[in-house]
Design a protein around this motif. Structure first.
Motif, PDB file in Angstrom:
ATOM      1  N   ALA A 233      -1.881  -5.667   0.632  1.00 45.26           N
ATOM      2  CA  ALA A 233      -1.123  -5.541  -0.510  1.00 45.26           C
ATOM      3  C   ALA A 233      -0.382  -7.002  -0.364  1.00 45.26           C
ATOM      4  O   ALA A 233      -0.508  -7.620   0.595  1.00 45.26           O
ATOM      5  N   ARG A 234       0.165  -7.445  -1.441  1.00 44.83           N
ATOM      6  CA  ARG A 234       0.670  -8.653  -1.657  1.00 44.83           C
ATOM      7  C   ARG A 234       1.968  -8.741  -0.586  1.00 44.83           C
ATOM      8  O   ARG A 234       2.009  -9.729   0.113  1.00 44.83           O
ATOM      9  N   LEU A 235       2.552  -7.997  -0.424  1.00 45.13           N
ATOM     10  CA  LEU A 235       3.758  -7.913   0.673  1.00 45.13           C
ATOM     11  C   LEU A 235       3.165  -7.989   2.144  1.00 45.13           C
ATOM     12  O   LEU A 235       3.883  -8.618   2.955  1.00 45.13           O
ATOM     13  N   THR A 236       1.885  -7.510   2.343  1.00 45.36           N
ATOM     14  CA  THR A 236       1.408  -7.896   3.480  1.00 45.36           C
ATOM     15  C   THR A 236       1.044  -9.127   3.746  1.00 45.36           C
ATOM     16  O   THR A 236       1.319  -9.982   4.867  1.00 45.36           O
ATOM     17  N   ALA A 237       0.464  -9.864   2.914  1.00 41.98           N
ATOM     18  CA  ALA A 237       0.034 -11.339   2.661  1.00 41.98           C
ATOM     19  C   ALA A 237       1.281 -12.145   2.806  1.00 41.98           C
ATOM     20  O   ALA A 237       1.474 -12.878   3.485  1.00 41.98           O
ATOM     21  N   ARG A 238       2.515 -11.637   2.077  1.00 37.18           N
ATOM     22  CA  ARG A 238       3.773 -12.348   2.513  1.00 37.18           C
ATOM     23  C   ARG A 238       4.483 -12.404   3.798  1.00 37.18           C
ATOM     24  O   ARG A 238       4.997 -13.336   4.290  1.00 37.18           O
ATOM     25  N   ARG A 239       4.357 -11.189   4.472  1.00 38.44           N
ATOM     26  CA  ARG A 239       4.740 -10.987   5.714  1.00 38.44           C
ATOM     27  C   ARG A 239       3.829 -11.818   6.647  1.00 38.44           C
ATOM     28  O   ARG A 239       4.293 -12.181   7.693  1.00 38.44           O
ATOM     29  N   ALA A 240       2.781 -11.923   6.364  1.00 37.76           N
ATOM     30  CA  ALA A 240       1.709 -12.947   7.345  1.00 37.76           C
ATOM     31  C   ALA A 240       2.145 -14.292   7.078  1.00 37.76           C
ATOM     32  O   ALA A 240       2.172 -15.200   8.248  1.00 37.76           O
ATOM     33  N   ALA A 241       2.368 -14.555   5.756  1.00 35.69           N
ATOM     34  CA  ALA A 241       3.160 -16.036   5.671  1.00 35.69           C
ATOM     35  C   ALA A 241       4.274 -16.148   6.628  1.00 35.69           C
ATOM     36  O   ALA A 241       4.488 -17.331   7.228  1.00 35.69           O
ATOM     37  N   GLN A 242       5.207 -15.214   6.497  1.00 36.34           N
ATOM     38  CA  GLN A 242       6.498 -15.369   7.211  1.00 36.34           C
ATOM     39  C   GLN A 242       6.262 -15.515   8.624  1.00 36.34           C
ATOM     40  O   GLN A 242       6.784 -16.151   9.490  1.00 36.34           O
ATOM     41  N   GLU A 243       5.284 -14.469   9.326  1.00 35.55           N
ATOM     42  CA  GLU A 243       4.817 -14.939  10.604  1.00 35.55           C
ATOM     43  C   GLU A 243       4.436 -16.386  10.897  1.00 35.55           C
ATOM     44  O   GLU A 243       4.604 -16.673  12.149  1.00 35.55           O
ATOM     45  N   LEU A 244       3.612 -16.739  10.141  1.00 37.78           N
ATOM     46  CA  LEU A 244       3.079 -18.353  10.186  1.00 37.78           C
ATOM     47  C   LEU A 244       4.261 -19.151  10.121  1.00 37.78           C
ATOM     48  O   LEU A 244       4.189 -20.305  11.197  1.00 37.78           O
ATOM     49  N   ARG A 245       5.311 -18.813   9.516  1.00 39.27           N
ATOM     50  CA  ARG A 245       6.418 -19.909   9.400  1.00 39.27           C
ATOM     51  C   ARG A 245       7.014 -20.050  10.901  1.00 39.27           C
ATOM     52  O   ARG A 245       7.446 -20.524  11.400  1.00 39.27           O
ATOM     53  N   GLU A 246       7.331 -18.540  11.468  1.00 38.25           N
ATOM     54  CA  GLU A 246       8.103 -18.213  12.502  1.00 38.25           C
ATOM     55  C   GLU A 246       7.125 -18.840  13.826  1.00 38.25           C
ATOM     56  O   GLU A 246       7.741 -19.472  14.923  1.00 38.25           O
ATOM     57  N   ARG A 247       5.930 -18.898  13.621  1.00 37.08           N
ATOM     58  CA  ARG A 247       5.109 -19.623  14.575  1.00 37.08           C
ATOM     59  C   ARG A 247       5.168 -21.058  14.543  1.00 37.08           C
ATOM     60  O   ARG A 247       4.637 -21.765  15.292  1.00 37.08           O
ATOM     61  N   GLY A 248       5.541 -21.583  13.428  1.00 33.37           N
ATOM     62  CA  GLY A 248       5.724 -23.060  13.367  1.00 33.37           C
ATOM     63  C   GLY A 248       4.485 -23.639  12.653  1.00 33.37           C
ATOM     64  O   GLY A 248       4.265 -24.737  12.786  1.00 33.37           O
ATOM     65  N   LEU A 249       3.518 -22.845  12.186  1.00 28.58           N
ATOM     66  CA  LEU A 249       2.366 -23.190  11.676  1.00 28.58           C
ATOM     67  C   LEU A 249       2.311 -23.687  10.263  1.00 28.58           C
ATOM     68  O   LEU A 249       1.444 -24.611   9.772  1.00 28.58           O
ATOM     69  N   ILE A 250       3.137 -23.209   9.401  1.00 30.33           N
ATOM     70  CA  ILE A 250       3.310 -23.638   8.020  1.00 30.33           C
ATOM     71  C   ILE A 250       4.775 -23.713   7.666  1.00 30.33           C
ATOM     72  O   ILE A 250       5.425 -23.270   8.206  1.00 30.33           O
ATOM     73  N   VAL A 251       4.856 -24.553   6.555  1.00 23.49           N
ATOM     74  CA  VAL A 251       6.314 -24.562   5.909  1.00 23.49           C
ATOM     75  C   VAL A 251       5.960 -24.336   4.379  1.00 23.49           C
ATOM     76  O   VAL A 251       5.001 -24.543   3.718  1.00 23.49           O
ATOM     77  N   THR A 252       7.068 -23.582   3.953  1.00 29.03           N
ATOM     78  CA  THR A 252       7.005 -23.272   2.538  1.00 29.03           C
ATOM     79  C   THR A 252       7.895 -24.068   1.623  1.00 29.03           C
ATOM     80  O   THR A 252       9.171 -24.370   2.087  1.00 29.03           O
ATOM     81  N   VAL A 253       7.463 -24.547   0.560  1.00 32.22           N
ATOM     82  CA  VAL A 253       8.239 -25.011  -0.300  1.00 32.22           C
ATOM     83  C   VAL A 253       8.619 -24.571  -1.523  1.00 32.22           C
ATOM     84  O   VAL A 253       7.646 -24.188  -2.085  1.00 32.22           O
ATOM     85  N   ARG A 254       9.830 -24.213  -1.915  1.00 36.69           N
ATOM     86  CA  ARG A 254      10.006 -23.363  -3.032  1.00 36.69           C
ATOM     87  C   ARG A 254       9.378 -23.890  -4.243  1.00 36.69           C
ATOM     88  O   ARG A 254       9.546 -24.970  -4.684  1.00 36.69           O
ATOM     89  N   GLY A 255       8.646 -23.271  -5.064  1.00 33.41           N
ATOM     90  CA  GLY A 255       7.950 -23.642  -6.479  1.00 33.41           C
ATOM     91  C   GLY A 255       6.654 -24.363  -6.171  1.00 33.41           C
ATOM     92  O   GLY A 255       5.844 -24.589  -7.235  1.00 33.41           O
ATOM     93  N   LYS A 256       6.356 -24.792  -4.882  1.00 30.26           N
ATOM     94  CA  LYS A 256       4.970 -25.386  -4.569  1.00 30.26           C
ATOM     95  C   LYS A 256       4.119 -24.778  -3.759  1.00 30.26           C
ATOM     96  O   LYS A 256       2.912 -24.537  -4.062  1.00 30.26           O
ATOM     97  N   GLY A 257       4.565 -23.768  -2.760  1.00 28.18           N
ATOM     98  CA  GLY A 257       3.717 -22.982  -2.151  1.00 28.18           C
ATOM     99  C   GLY A 257       3.798 -23.225  -0.577  1.00 28.18           C
ATOM    100  O   GLY A 257       4.934 -23.788  -0.167  1.00 28.18           O
ATOM    101  N   SER A 258       2.731 -22.822   0.114  1.00 27.93           N
ATOM    102  CA  SER A 258       3.207 -23.048   1.699  1.00 27.93           C
ATOM    103  C   SER A 258       1.868 -24.044   2.230  1.00 27.93           C
ATOM    104  O   SER A 258       0.895 -23.912   1.699  1.00 27.93           O
ATOM    105  N   PHE A 259       2.576 -24.866   3.089  1.00 26.24           N
ATOM    106  CA  PHE A 259       1.792 -25.943   3.508  1.00 26.24           C
ATOM    107  C   PHE A 259       1.375 -25.942   5.182  1.00 26.24           C
ATOM    108  O   PHE A 259       2.349 -25.508   5.655  1.00 26.24           O
TER     109      PHE A 259
END
Length: 98
Positions: A55-81
């Motif tokens: 589900a898309r919410l599962t993917a969203r939660r995975a991105a949140q997990e990666l942010r918490e691990r310090g592996l990605i940063v999300t820029v509003r309107g641009k995506g996650s890097f």
């Protein structure tokens, strides 16, 4: 047989580990292997959901997990890097033991 090991990338819905953690681990592995380069975007939540059959919410939660691990940063309107990672093997002084 195939250049990507699908057995490693496959998520196990019967596992005790939540799907979002499994997906975050798969993406973290790709970041560590250099498949996802620093300062470059990771696939969108919709793309991850389609690619891994979650589900898309599962993917969203995975991105949140990666942010918490310090592996990605999300820029509003641009995506996650992918975040530029310090060479972990050379200097582990910044890592807390706790």
């Amino acid at each position: 047989m195939s250049d990507t090991e699908e057995s490693d990338a496959a998520l196990d819905p019967m596992s005790a580990r939540p799907l979002y953690v499994q997906l975050a681990d798969v993406i973290a592995k790709k970041i560590g292997a250099g498949e996802l380069a620093p300062d470059r975007p990771i696939p969108s939540e919709n793309h991850l959901a389609d690619e891994y059959g979650v589900a898309r919410l599962t993917a969203r939660r995975a991105a949140q997990e990666l942010r918490e691990r310090g592996l990605i940063v999300t820029v509003r309107g641009k995506g996650s890097f992918v975040v530029e990672q310090p060479s972990g093997d050379a200097s582990e002084e910044g890592e807390p033991d706790a």
